[in-house]
Design a protein around this motif. Structure first.
Motif, PDB file in Angstrom:
ATOM      1  N   MET A   1      40.448 -11.466  51.556  1.00  0.00           N
ATOM      2  CA  MET A   1      39.372 -11.280  50.609  1.00  0.00           C
ATOM      3  C   MET A   1      38.130 -10.772  51.326  1.00  0.00           C
ATOM      4  O   MET A   1      37.500  -9.828  50.867  1.00  0.00           O
ATOM      5  N   ILE A   2      37.805 -11.379  52.439  1.00  0.00           N
ATOM      6  CA  ILE A   2      36.622 -10.952  53.191  1.00  0.00           C
ATOM      7  C   ILE A   2      36.830  -9.547  53.740  1.00  0.00           C
ATOM      8  O   ILE A   2      35.894  -8.741  53.761  1.00  0.00           O
ATOM      9  N   ALA A   3      38.046  -9.234  54.154  1.00  0.00           N
ATOM     10  CA  ALA A   3      38.321  -7.906  54.704  1.00  0.00           C
ATOM     11  C   ALA A   3      38.143  -6.821  53.647  1.00  0.00           C
ATOM     12  O   ALA A   3      37.585  -5.755  53.931  1.00  0.00           O
ATOM     13  N   ILE A   7      35.342  -3.895  54.034  1.00  0.00           N
ATOM     14  CA  ILE A   7      35.710  -2.477  54.049  1.00  0.00           C
ATOM     15  C   ILE A   7      34.968  -1.717  52.949  1.00  0.00           C
ATOM     16  O   ILE A   7      34.446  -0.623  53.186  1.00  0.00           O
ATOM     17  N   GLY A   8      34.908  -2.294  51.758  1.00  0.00           N
ATOM     18  CA  GLY A   8      34.180  -1.647  50.662  1.00  0.00           C
ATOM     19  C   GLY A   8      32.708  -1.479  50.968  1.00  0.00           C
ATOM     20  O   GLY A   8      32.110  -0.427  50.704  1.00  0.00           O
ATOM     21  N   THR A   9      32.100  -2.503  51.537  1.00  0.00           N
ATOM     22  CA  THR A   9      30.685  -2.429  51.897  1.00  0.00           C
ATOM     23  C   THR A   9      30.460  -1.402  52.999  1.00  0.00           C
ATOM     24  O   THR A   9      29.502  -0.624  52.942  1.00  0.00           O
ATOM     25  N   SER A  34      34.606  -3.717  45.411  1.00  0.00           N
ATOM     26  CA  SER A  34      35.476  -4.436  46.335  1.00  0.00           C
ATOM     27  C   SER A  34      35.514  -5.931  46.035  1.00  0.00           C
ATOM     28  O   SER A  34      36.553  -6.569  46.233  1.00  0.00           O
ATOM     29  N   VAL A  35      34.427  -6.498  45.529  1.00  0.00           N
ATOM     30  CA  VAL A  35      34.436  -7.909  45.124  1.00  0.00           C
ATOM     31  C   VAL A  35      35.385  -8.103  43.945  1.00  0.00           C
ATOM     32  O   VAL A  35      36.194  -9.040  43.928  1.00  0.00           O
ATOM     33  N   ILE A  40      40.726  -9.976  41.913  1.00  0.00           N
ATOM     34  CA  ILE A  40      42.011  -9.672  41.270  1.00  0.00           C
ATOM     35  C   ILE A  40      43.157  -9.943  42.238  1.00  0.00           C
ATOM     36  O   ILE A  40      44.186 -10.512  41.860  1.00  0.00           O
ATOM     37  N   PHE A  41      42.989  -9.553  43.502  1.00  0.00           N
ATOM     38  CA  PHE A  41      44.007  -9.782  44.519  1.00  0.00           C
ATOM     39  C   PHE A  41      44.288 -11.272  44.691  1.00  0.00           C
ATOM     40  O   PHE A  41      45.454 -11.698  44.746  1.00  0.00           O
TER      41      PHE A  41
END
Length: 54
Positions: A1-3, A7-9, A34-35, A40-41
């Motif tokens: 989740m943090i990854a 990556i999105g940021t 990305s959040v 969802i993931f």
């Protein structure tokens, strides 16, 4: 989740560096997206894990 969020940021920051704008819209857009994707993931992983237990 943090990854996923990192990556999105990172992508948003790099786009804002290359295409500057007043409100850093790329960073805001990619971070929010990305959040949402990471939530969802995680939900899908929880659902898949609960189905395996049955």
């Amino acid at each position: 989740m943090i990854a996923i969020i990192a990556i999105g940021t990172f992508i948003g920051v790099k786009l804002d560096e290359n295409y500057p704008n007043k409100n850093n819209l790329f960073t805001l857009t990619f971070t929010l997206s990305s959040v949402i994707i990471s939530i969802i993931f995680v939900i899908r992983r929880i659902i898949a894990g609960s189905k395996e237990d049955n």
